[in-house]
Write an enzyme that holds these catalytic residues in place. Structure first.
Site, PDB file in Angstrom:
ATOM      1  CG  PHE B  23      -1.919  -1.081   1.287  1.00 16.39           C
ATOM      2  CD1 PHE B  23      -2.306  -1.747   0.127  1.00 16.39           C
ATOM      3  CD2 PHE B  23      -2.500  -1.454   2.484  1.00 16.39           C
ATOM      4  CE1 PHE B  23      -3.252  -2.754   0.174  1.00 16.39           C
ATOM      5  CE2 PHE B  23      -3.450  -2.473   2.537  1.00 16.39           C
ATOM      6  CZ  PHE B  23      -3.825  -3.128   1.377  1.00 16.39           C
ATOM      7  CB  CYS B  24      -0.170   4.727  -0.694  1.00 20.82           C
ATOM      8  SG  CYS B  24       0.330   6.415  -0.358  1.00 20.82           S
TER       9      CYS B  24
END
Lengths: 136, 89
Positions: B23-24
């Site tokens: 994920f970011c």
């Protein structure tokens, strides 16, 4: 042009907040910004030797806690210890707050070696006077 | 080394950054660390399934002075991008 630095003051002891603080840290660092972290109060618990793998969550439901834990197991989310290692490898500086160390009765040698220095708020604010500052 | 065609031009891929499942901001962080190992003008292939990369990758390249050659979603819903290193850090 020199990129604006970023200073983050960590206060919370909850995984989700610290995680988000590290996300901001890593994103800024990847953009080439100098990042300095000031670790105070309950965040300091994660910087004690043997404690940085802990996962405490901020007043959320059990379902949410399970979701976070599952995501960590799957590798979608990282443990705080992994985020500390990652940040250090990118040149992020980590400073421990001497005031919080006194209140929580934590000695310098109880903190993990990734902590660069312990210092007071005045020194941190001087170090980050031209930086953007966040409080988490 | 792997060769791909980007905009009708053959490009040699020096390394692949597989950020699928991350994920970011980890996909961009991984790319940054991998590009550090490359020489100027070498190209990294980048794989990610976090849709944030569609905007984060161009923004990161723009800010750091590297070149995004292309970004496309493949049939497995993975974003595949090619980034040319143009700046040392």
């Amino acid at each position: 042009m020199e990129k604006k630095g970023l200073g983050i003051i960590f206060h919370s002891g909850y995984y989700d907040r610290i995680y988000h603080g590290f996300s901001i840290t890593l994103a800024a660092s990847a953009l080439g910004r100098e990042v300095k972290l000031f670790v105070t109060y309950w965040t300091l618990e994660y910087f004690k030797k043997g404690e940085s793998g802990a996962i405490k969550l901020d007043g959320e439901s059990e379902a949410y806690k399970d979701l976070i834990k599952k995501n960590i197991e799957k590798g979608h989310l990282q443990k705080i210890s992994e985020l500390i290692t990652q940040a250090k490898s990118m040149g992020v500086k980590i400073y421990a707050c001497t005031n919080s160390m006194g209140i929580l009765n934590i000695a310098r040698d109880e903190l993990i070696p990734e902590v660069d220095k312990s210092m007071g708020l005045t020194t941190f604010l001087v170090e980050t006077k031209d930086s953007q500052l966040l409080f988490i | 080394m792997k060769k791909v065609v980007v905009d009708d031009i053959e490009v040699t891929v020096s390394t692949t950054v597989d950020a699928v499942g991350l994920f970011c901001p980890m996909p961009v962080v991984r790319l940054k660390l991998e590009l550090e190992k490359l020489k100027l003008n070498e190209v990294a292939e980048f794989l990610a399934d976090d849709s944030g990369v569609l905007e984060d990758l161009p923004a990161w390249c723009d800010e750091t002075g590297n070149k995004l050659l292309s970004i496309e979603k493949n049939k497995d819903n993975v974003f595949v991008a090619y980034v040319e290193k143009l700046k040392d850090n």
